[in-house]
Motif scaffolding. Structure first.
Motif, PDB file in Angstrom:
ATOM      1  N   VAL A   6       0.868  -1.180   0.000  1.00 16.61           N
ATOM      2  CA  VAL A   6       0.000   0.000   0.000  1.00 16.61           C
ATOM      3  C   VAL A   6       0.904   1.229   0.000  1.00 16.61           C
ATOM      4  N   TYR A  52       1.494  -2.747  -6.641  1.00 19.86           N
ATOM      5  CA  TYR A  52       0.807  -2.251  -5.447  1.00 19.86           C
ATOM      6  C   TYR A  52      -0.644  -2.702  -5.481  1.00 19.86           C
ATOM      7  N   GLY A 103      -2.911  -1.365  -3.116  1.00 16.63           N
ATOM      8  CA  GLY A 103      -3.733  -0.276  -2.612  1.00 16.63           C
ATOM      9  C   GLY A 103      -2.988   1.046  -2.670  1.00 16.63           C
ATOM     10  N   LEU A 109      -6.538   0.489   4.904  1.00 18.43           N
ATOM     11  CA  LEU A 109      -6.419  -0.148   3.583  1.00 18.43           C
ATOM     12  C   LEU A 109      -5.537  -1.401   3.659  1.00 18.43           C
ATOM     13  N   MET A 110      -4.440  -1.332   4.416  1.00 13.28           N
ATOM     14  CA  MET A 110      -3.585  -2.524   4.601  1.00 13.28           C
ATOM     15  C   MET A 110      -4.374  -3.655   5.258  1.00 13.28           C
TER      16      MET A 110
END
Ligand SMILES: NC(=O)C[C@H](N)C(=O)O
Length: 329
Positions: A204, A226, A228, A302-303
């Motif tokens: 992310v 990636y 995110g 998000l992670m």
């Protein structure tokens, strides 16, 4: 008698001068030696890490979360000493990983080592201990006599002792002549049993836009795989599309199954991409709005979401839930 656990990870609070400048040195029992003895609180200790928080990464957050989960049933509260530089990231990530925490977990540190006669660590650790003994559930940062929700904490000063702010939400507590006051209505609500959800996706990235930002940079992120991206856009919510079309590139990211969260590079107040044309065009690309979340909370959420699923629709649904007071929806 309250039973607390002190977990140390390093940071300035535990630092001493080494050959290359300040480095973490003190053990937990050495830290406790600086404090007055407390008759109504017993404190067990674990020396978990001895690192500057610039070295703290998602792998370390997971180690900390697992250690906390191991002891959650045994103690009334946990104090986690930590470097200040990335404390807000750790506090946010723990807020998500430790679902429905039944006890307080209070992060603290200092701007001056505890061994310095003028250290702020002395007050910070005492406030953290008081908060950890307060029967409030959740992850908090105790700093400069403020108690801040972990998911709302941001480091805002490099040198001043008032180094943390509670962004877009009042501090949940403070220490003054009345002692520790806690605004219980601001505490996160438990919705079930405690559960450790420590899977994280570290692919992310957080990007702060500047005027003239080259859209081709996003091709690079696709090639780097990636999963995110959090974009700090302009003001209430906008990206440029004349001359350098960032908005067209968002479609490319979404087509590659990358989850994109857009928030504001302004520290205070909420972003709303529906206000301006430059924002509404962004929303048409299927991105997720961060609203009033801090960037630290957006990145760690998000992670955490991507640690559960790579399906952008499910990630989006996760962002539509306020788990620990991190967002006003
Ligand atoms: N005040 C501090 O703790 C700064 C230190 N570099 C750290 O984050 O570990």
């Amino acid at each position: 008698m309250k039973k607390l656990l002190l977990i140390t990870t390093g940071g300035t609070i535990a630092s001493a001068k080494g050959e290359e400048g300040l480095e973490p040195e003190l053990t937990s029992s050495q830290l406790l030696d600086f404090l007055p003895p407390q008759s109504d609180i017993s404190i067990d200790c674990i020396d978990l890490m001895k690192i500057d928080s610039s070295n703290m990464q998602p792998e370390e957050w997971q180690v900390i979360a697992r250690e906390i989960a191991r002891h959650v049933d045994e103690v009334d509260g946990i104090v986690l000493t930590h470097g200040t530089d990335t404390m807000a990231y750790t506090a946010s990530s723990l807020s998500f990983m430790l679902r429905n925490l039944p006890i307080p977990v209070v992060l603290t540190g200092s701007q001056l080592p505890l061994s310095h006669p003028l250290s702020d660590g002395y007050d910070n650790i005492r406030c953290a201990i008081a908060m950890a003994a307060s029967d409030s559930c959740g992850v908090f940062v105790a700093f400069n006599r403020k108690i801040i929700l972990g998911s709302r904490s941001v480091k805002v000063r490099t040198m001043g002792f008032d180094a943390f702010e509670s962004v877009n939400c009042e501090p949940v507590g403070c220490v003054d002549a009345r002692g520790l006051t806690i605004h219980r209505e601001l505490l996160p609500k438990r919705t079930g049993d405690f559960k450790l959800e420590a899977d994280l996706c570290s692919e992310v990235i957080l990007i702060k836009l500047t005027p003239g930002f080259n859209p081709d940079f996003f091709d690079l992120l696709v090639s780097m795989r990636y999963k995110g991206i959090v974009i700090e856009a302009f003001g209430a919510g906008g990206l440029h599309f004349i001359r350098r079309d960032l908005i067209a590139k968002l479609q490319l990211l979404v087509d590659h199954g990358i989850s994109v969260v857009v928030c504001s590079q302004c520290l205070y107040e909420r972003s709303d991409f529906s206000i301006y044309q430059t924002g509404q065009k962004v929303l048409k690309q299927g991105v997720i709005q961060g609203f009033d979340m801090t960037s630290e909370a957006a990145v760690t959420k998000l992670m955490w979401a991507l640690g559960k699923t790579l399906d952008p629709q499910v990630v989006k649904a996760i962002f539509e839930v306020n788990y620990v007071g991190e967002v006003s929806l």
